[in-house]
Design an enzyme around this catalytic site. Structure first.
Site, PDB file in Angstrom:
ATOM      1  N   SER A   1      -6.135 -10.169  -5.973  1.00 14.25           N
ATOM      2  CA  SER A   1      -5.147  -9.758  -4.973  1.00 14.25           C
ATOM      3  C   SER A   1      -5.167 -10.758  -3.827  1.00 14.25           C
ATOM      4  O   SER A   1      -6.187 -10.919  -3.143  1.00 14.25           O
ATOM      5  CB  SER A   1      -5.488  -8.366  -4.442  1.00 14.25           C
ATOM      6  OG  SER A   1      -4.813  -8.172  -3.202  1.00 14.25           O
TER       7      SER A   1
ATOM      8  N   HIS B   1      -1.970 -10.794  -8.340  1.00 11.12           N
ATOM      9  CA  HIS B   1      -1.573  -9.491  -7.798  1.00 11.12           C
ATOM     10  C   HIS B   1      -1.062  -9.662  -6.367  1.00 11.12           C
ATOM     11  O   HIS B   1      -1.766 -10.186  -5.497  1.00 11.12           O
ATOM     12  CB  HIS B   1      -2.769  -8.540  -7.838  1.00 11.12           C
ATOM     13  CG  HIS B   1      -2.458  -7.123  -7.465  1.00 11.12           C
ATOM     14  ND1 HIS B   1      -1.890  -6.221  -8.339  1.00 11.12           N
ATOM     15  CD2 HIS B   1      -2.634  -6.453  -6.299  1.00 11.12           C
ATOM     16  CE1 HIS B   1      -1.741  -5.051  -7.734  1.00 11.12           C
ATOM     17  NE2 HIS B   1      -2.181  -5.159  -6.488  1.00 11.12           N
TER      18      HIS B   1
ATOM     19  N   ASP C   1       0.400  -7.743  -3.090  1.00  3.52           N
ATOM     20  CA  ASP C   1       0.495  -6.436  -2.441  1.00  3.52           C
ATOM     21  C   ASP C   1       1.594  -6.427  -1.385  1.00  3.52           C
ATOM     22  O   ASP C   1       1.491  -7.099  -0.358  1.00  3.52           O
ATOM     23  CB  ASP C   1      -0.852  -6.084  -1.794  1.00  3.52           C
ATOM     24  CG  ASP C   1      -1.879  -5.681  -2.835  1.00  3.52           C
ATOM     25  OD1 ASP C   1      -1.566  -4.795  -3.657  1.00  3.52           O
ATOM     26  OD2 ASP C   1      -2.980  -6.265  -2.845  1.00  3.52           O
TER      27      ASP C   1
ATOM     28  N   MET D   1       3.630  -4.296   1.307  1.00  5.11           N
ATOM     29  CA  MET D   1       3.501  -3.078   2.126  1.00  5.11           C
ATOM     30  C   MET D   1       4.559  -3.078   3.219  1.00  5.11           C
ATOM     31  O   MET D   1       4.820  -4.119   3.819  1.00  5.11           O
ATOM     32  CB  MET D   1       2.114  -3.029   2.764  1.00  5.11           C
ATOM     33  CG  MET D   1       0.972  -3.167   1.774  1.00  5.11           C
ATOM     34  SD  MET D   1      -0.625  -2.905   2.571  1.00  5.11           S
ATOM     35  CE  MET D   1      -1.735  -3.346   1.239  1.00  5.11           C
TER      36      MET D   1
ATOM     37  N   HIS E   1       2.982  -5.332  -6.576  1.00 10.40           N
ATOM     38  CA  HIS E   1       2.634  -3.922  -6.366  1.00 10.40           C
ATOM     39  C   HIS E   1       3.382  -3.465  -5.122  1.00 10.40           C
ATOM     40  O   HIS E   1       3.012  -3.828  -3.998  1.00 10.40           O
ATOM     41  CB  HIS E   1       1.100  -3.853  -6.203  1.00 10.40           C
ATOM     42  CG  HIS E   1       0.572  -2.504  -5.817  1.00 10.40           C
ATOM     43  ND1 HIS E   1      -0.721  -2.328  -5.346  1.00 10.40           N
ATOM     44  CD2 HIS E   1       1.133  -1.267  -5.827  1.00 10.40           C
ATOM     45  CE1 HIS E   1      -0.922  -1.051  -5.091  1.00 10.40           C
ATOM     46  NE2 HIS E   1       0.188  -0.390  -5.362  1.00 10.40           N
TER      47      HIS E   1
ATOM     48  N   MET F   1       4.205  -1.135  -2.416  1.00  5.33           N
ATOM     49  CA  MET F   1       3.775   0.041  -1.644  1.00  5.33           C
ATOM     50  C   MET F   1       4.817   0.237  -0.558  1.00  5.33           C
ATOM     51  O   MET F   1       4.568   0.014   0.633  1.00  5.33           O
ATOM     52  CB  MET F   1       2.371  -0.211  -1.055  1.00  5.33           C
ATOM     53  CG  MET F   1       1.284  -0.164  -2.117  1.00  5.33           C
ATOM     54  SD  MET F   1      -0.252  -0.948  -1.582  1.00  5.33           S
ATOM     55  CE  MET F   1       0.092  -2.636  -2.025  1.00  5.33           C
TER      56      MET F   1
ATOM     57  N   MET G   1      -4.878   3.723  -8.588  1.00  2.53           N
ATOM     58  CA  MET G   1      -5.456   3.291  -7.306  1.00  2.53           C
ATOM     59  C   MET G   1      -6.840   3.917  -7.165  1.00  2.53           C
ATOM     60  O   MET G   1      -6.994   5.137  -7.258  1.00  2.53           O
ATOM     61  CB  MET G   1      -4.593   3.748  -6.119  1.00  2.53           C
ATOM     62  CG  MET G   1      -3.275   3.026  -5.942  1.00  2.53           C
ATOM     63  SD  MET G   1      -3.384   1.223  -5.857  1.00  2.53           S
ATOM     64  CE  MET G   1      -4.471   0.965  -4.455  1.00  2.53           C
TER      65      MET G   1
ATOM     66  N   ASP H   1      -7.046  -0.761  -9.195  1.00  2.90           N
ATOM     67  CA  ASP H   1      -6.850  -1.512  -7.955  1.00  2.90           C
ATOM     68  C   ASP H   1      -7.577  -0.819  -6.805  1.00  2.90           C
ATOM     69  O   ASP H   1      -7.259   0.323  -6.461  1.00  2.90           O
ATOM     70  CB  ASP H   1      -5.341  -1.575  -7.666  1.00  2.90           C
ATOM     71  CG  ASP H   1      -4.989  -2.426  -6.460  1.00  2.90           C
ATOM     72  OD1 ASP H   1      -5.887  -3.017  -5.836  1.00  2.90           O
ATOM     73  OD2 ASP H   1      -3.778  -2.486  -6.135  1.00  2.90           O
TER      74      ASP H   1
END
Ligand code: DX5
Ligand code: ZN
Length: 224
Positions: A7, A32, A34, A36, A65, A67, A136, A174
């Site tokens: 990540s 990966h 992330d 957000m 991913h 979020m 998660m 993760d």
């Protein structure tokens, strides 16, 4: 097959290409990313422009991913920026079947994510269309948090359901995956291992990635 997906959240954002290159040299095979939004999770990170730059910096698949709230609104943007895999949270999707199909229409692999408090059963009706399921093992929002052991049984359950129903999704984990927890997640059935802090937190990302993968592969050989 076990794969390591570092990540980049824990990497130096001013040197992302170098970070990815070092982790790749250590055996990482997925990147990966992330994403957000400060609403679904209490933190803000990056969006499609960074994915676009990463696309030019690596040949590895980019695992985005999301979020974020209203993920449907941004799936096309991430796909166009170069995402290969896109995962959305069960908790953020009112029409999860539609959202997973939307990801596939953009020629990306479609993943569905569950928070630590969300049971596997909530995915029962979409497991046949998911390419991967992300469990998660921390509450999403930040890197470097402590692994939550009570999430392990969900990886086991997903592996059992897959065998019983003949599905083909892969199982990703993760949060808090490191040298101390990697054997447990692999033995519970996780195949795609996300690790941020354990790869980029300290020391050399190449050596860290290689050590994690080694530990993961020996745990997988010990699996009964
Ligand atoms: C958490 C993110 C994770 C996180 C993993 O919200 O989805 O990908 O960066 O980081 P570590 O491995 O440090 O827990
Ligand atoms: Zn993540």
């Amino acid at each position: 097959m076990i794969e390591l997906a570092p990540s980049i959240l824990s990497a130096d954002f001013a040197h992302l290409a170098d970070a990815v290159e070092r982790a790749t040299a250590g055996g990482a095979s997925v990147v990966h990313v992330d994403v957000m939004d400060g609403h679904f999770v209490p933190n803000i990170t990056i969006g499609p422009p960074v994915v676009k730059s990463l696309r030019r910096a690596t040949r590895l698949p980019l695992d985005c991913h999301l979020m974020i709230e209203n993920p449907d609104q941004y799936i096309a943007d991430f796909a166009e920026a170069g995402a290969d895999w896109i995962s959305v949270h069960q908790e953020a999707c009112r029409h999860l079947n539609r959202t997973l199909h939307l990801i596939k229409q953009h020629e990306c692999l479609a993943g569905v994510v569950i928070n630590p408090a969300t049971p596997v059963e909530t995915l029962s009706e979409v497991l046949d269309i998911a390419d991967y399921v992300l469990v998660m093992s921390v509450n999403p929002g930040f890197g470097g948090q402590k692994f939550i052991p009570s999430t392990l049984h969900k990886m086991r359950k997903l592996a059992e359901i897959r065998a019983a129903r003949g599905y083909s999704y892969r199982i990703e984990v993760d949060g808090g995956v490191g040298m101390d927890t990697v054997a447990q997640v692999v033995q519970a059935g996780a195949e795609i291992l996300v690790a941020g802090n354990a790869v980029f937190g300290k020391g050399d990302a190449r050596a860290n990635a290689a050590a994690l993968l080694d530990a993961a592969r020996s745990a997988s050989l010990q699996k009964v």
